[in-house]
Design a protein around this motif. Structure first.
Motif, mmCIF file in Angstrom:
data_model
loop_
_atom_site.group_PDB
_atom_site.id
_atom_site.type_symbol
_atom_site.label_atom_id
_atom_site.label_comp_id
_atom_site.label_asym_id
_atom_site.label_seq_id
_atom_site.Cartn_x
_atom_site.Cartn_y
_atom_site.Cartn_z
ATOM 1 N N LEU A 1 -2.014 17.977 -1.920
ATOM 2 C CA LEU A 1 -2.065 17.348 -0.692
ATOM 3 C C LEU A 1 -2.553 18.010 0.588
ATOM 4 C CD1 LEU A 1 0.976 15.026 -1.395
ATOM 5 C CD2 LEU A 1 -1.521 14.352 -1.399
ATOM 6 N N LEU A 2 -3.166 17.451 1.418
ATOM 7 C CA LEU A 2 -3.725 18.165 2.680
ATOM 8 C C LEU A 2 -2.455 18.507 3.700
ATOM 9 C CD1 LEU A 2 -6.930 15.948 3.772
ATOM 10 C CD2 LEU A 2 -6.690 17.951 1.932
ATOM 11 N N ASP A 3 -1.645 18.017 3.736
ATOM 12 C CA ASP A 3 -0.416 18.319 4.304
ATOM 13 C C ASP A 3 -0.744 18.494 6.008
ATOM 14 O OD1 ASP A 3 1.573 17.899 2.404
ATOM 15 O OD2 ASP A 3 1.062 20.071 1.784
ATOM 16 N N LYS A 4 -1.781 17.772 6.445
ATOM 17 C CA LYS A 4 -2.350 17.678 7.713
ATOM 18 C C LYS A 4 -3.425 18.902 7.983
ATOM 19 C CE LYS A 4 1.412 15.130 9.625
ATOM 20 N NZ LYS A 4 1.710 14.313 10.648
ATOM 21 N N ASN A 5 -3.596 19.827 6.810
ATOM 22 C CA ASN A 5 -4.694 20.774 6.972
ATOM 23 C C ASN A 5 -5.958 20.070 6.781
ATOM 24 O OD1 ASN A 5 -2.777 22.899 7.246
ATOM 25 N ND2 ASN A 5 -2.481 22.873 5.198
ATOM 26 N N ASN A 6 -7.277 20.866 6.942
ATOM 27 C CA ASN A 6 -8.370 20.267 6.567
ATOM 28 C C ASN A 6 -8.417 20.601 5.104
ATOM 29 O OD1 ASN A 6 -10.133 22.798 5.970
ATOM 30 N ND2 ASN A 6 -9.913 22.931 7.959
ATOM 31 N N ALA A 7 -9.419 19.723 4.484
ATOM 32 C CA ALA A 7 -9.361 19.775 2.833
ATOM 33 C C ALA A 7 -9.909 21.243 2.415
ATOM 34 C CB ALA A 7 -10.723 18.805 2.672
ATOM 35 N N GLU A 8 -10.887 21.739 2.953
ATOM 36 C CA GLU A 8 -11.336 23.212 2.436
ATOM 37 C C GLU A 8 -10.227 24.418 2.454
ATOM 38 O OE1 GLU A 8 -14.394 26.734 3.138
ATOM 39 O OE2 GLU A 8 -15.187 24.740 3.406
ATOM 40 N N ASP A 9 -9.240 24.166 3.572
ATOM 41 C CA ASP A 9 -8.239 25.078 3.656
ATOM 42 C C ASP A 9 -7.190 24.594 2.872
ATOM 43 O OD1 ASP A 9 -9.387 26.383 5.978
ATOM 44 O OD2 ASP A 9 -8.090 25.160 7.317
ATOM 45 N N CYS A 10 -6.931 23.445 2.527
ATOM 46 C CA CYS A 10 -5.973 23.117 1.425
ATOM 47 C C CYS A 10 -6.221 23.576 0.027
ATOM 48 C CB CYS A 10 -5.880 21.458 1.386
ATOM 49 S SG CYS A 10 -4.947 20.790 0.017
ATOM 50 N N ILE A 11 -7.720 23.225 -0.312
ATOM 51 C CA ILE A 11 -8.111 23.757 -1.596
ATOM 52 C C ILE A 11 -7.931 25.417 -2.025
ATOM 53 C CG2 ILE A 11 -10.556 23.762 -1.600
ATOM 54 C CD1 ILE A 11 -8.140 22.059 -4.187
ATOM 55 N N ARG A 12 -8.287 25.943 -0.839
ATOM 56 C CA ARG A 12 -8.143 27.354 -1.048
ATOM 57 C C ARG A 12 -6.835 27.680 -1.150
ATOM 58 N NH1 ARG A 12 -12.649 30.375 0.757
ATOM 59 N NH2 ARG A 12 -14.392 29.342 1.606
ATOM 60 N N ALA B 1 -7.051 17.204 -1.840
ATOM 61 C CA ALA B 1 -8.230 17.780 -2.367
ATOM 62 C C ALA B 1 -8.020 18.275 -4.005
ATOM 63 C CB ALA B 1 -8.540 18.995 -1.467
ATOM 64 N N THR B 2 -9.006 18.591 -4.595
ATOM 65 C CA THR B 2 -9.339 19.072 -5.850
ATOM 66 C C THR B 2 -10.520 19.905 -5.974
ATOM 67 O OG1 THR B 2 -9.099 18.436 -8.399
ATOM 68 C CG2 THR B 2 -10.503 17.049 -6.903
ATOM 69 N N ILE B 3 -10.348 20.710 -6.944
ATOM 70 C CA ILE B 3 -11.452 21.780 -7.162
ATOM 71 C C ILE B 3 -11.805 22.088 -8.496
ATOM 72 C CG2 ILE B 3 -10.010 23.863 -6.777
ATOM 73 C CD1 ILE B 3 -12.482 25.081 -5.279
ATOM 74 N N LEU B 4 -13.075 22.273 -9.110
ATOM 75 C CA LEU B 4 -13.451 22.633 -10.472
ATOM 76 C C LEU B 4 -13.935 24.111 -10.274
ATOM 77 C CD1 LEU B 4 -13.430 22.252 -13.493
ATOM 78 C CD2 LEU B 4 -15.856 21.424 -13.081
ATOM 79 N N ALA C 1 0.920 -1.310 -0.048
ATOM 80 C CA ALA C 1 -0.072 -0.170 -0.062
ATOM 81 C C ALA C 1 0.871 1.172 0.150
ATOM 82 C CB ALA C 1 -0.902 -0.155 1.161
ATOM 83 N N TYR C 2 0.506 2.126 -0.745
ATOM 84 C CA TYR C 2 1.326 3.405 -0.972
ATOM 85 C C TYR C 2 0.804 4.530 -0.319
ATOM 86 C CZ TYR C 2 4.370 6.664 -3.628
ATOM 87 O OH TYR C 2 5.139 7.580 -4.106
ATOM 88 N N ASP C 3 1.108 5.166 0.754
ATOM 89 C CA ASP C 3 0.679 6.242 1.384
ATOM 90 C C ASP C 3 1.116 7.485 1.149
ATOM 91 O OD1 ASP C 3 -0.465 7.909 3.295
ATOM 92 O OD2 ASP C 3 0.153 6.780 4.758
ATOM 93 N N ARG C 4 0.514 8.523 0.415
ATOM 94 C CA ARG C 4 1.010 9.747 -0.080
ATOM 95 C C ARG C 4 0.245 10.786 0.592
ATOM 96 N NH1 ARG C 4 0.831 11.973 -4.979
ATOM 97 N NH2 ARG C 4 -1.361 13.131 -4.625
ATOM 98 N N GLY C 5 -0.781 10.213 1.648
ATOM 99 C CA GLY C 5 -1.525 11.364 2.276
ATOM 100 C C GLY C 5 -2.853 11.559 1.544
ATOM 101 N N ASN C 6 -3.750 12.122 2.022
ATOM 102 C CA ASN C 6 -4.859 12.745 1.529
ATOM 103 C C ASN C 6 -5.020 13.953 0.664
ATOM 104 O OD1 ASN C 6 -5.994 10.319 2.440
ATOM 105 N ND2 ASN C 6 -6.591 11.506 4.348
#
Length: 141
Positions: A81-92, A42-45, A35-40
């Protein structure tokens, strides 16, 4: 899980995991998988309804080059990548870094495992509208 061994911790983490599970008939199976773990991520259109346009990015992706994409370049939705942030902060943050737009109303539409047979990553999918007034930089990190 019976055992977990790190095979590589170079760019991301690759583990060999030995586990046991019970089948419907009650028999137990022991298997080993990687299993490859690269973290979670986020993406946005990003879309502009008035102009009927979307914003995409163009980036080099080594795995596509290895798999026959002659240039390795892909046109894709803004992501990171989220880098331990929440997904919305990451995508912003990623939106501003990659496109130069500081978006306001972000809406999560779903989340999904992208390649669950071998990668642990969950990707959070967002949509947002943009306008020329939201442009605060060049983008293109």
């Amino acid at each position: 899980m019976i055992d977990s061994e790190i095979l590589s911790d170079n760019w991301y983490v690759l583990r060999k995991i030995t586990y046991e599970y019970s089948k419907k008939d009650g028999t137990k199976l022991t298997q080993s998988r990687e299993a490859y773990d690269r973290g979670n991520g986020a993406t946005i259109l990003l879309s502009n309804k008035e102009q009927k346009t979307v914003i995409l990015t163009r980036q080099f992706r080594l795995p596509t080059f290895v798999n026959g994409n002659e240039t390795g370049m892909l046109i894709e939705a803004c992501a990171g990548l989220l880098d331990k942030n929440n997904a919305e902060d990451c995508i912003r943050r990623e939106t501003e870094e990659e496109t130069g737009y500081k978006i306001t109303d972000v809406r999560k539409i779903f989340e999904a495992y992208i390649s669950p047979g071998s990668v642990t990553e969950i990707v959070y999918f967002f949509i947002a509208e943009y306008s020329k007034e939201m442009k605060v930089g060049d983008g293109g990190r």
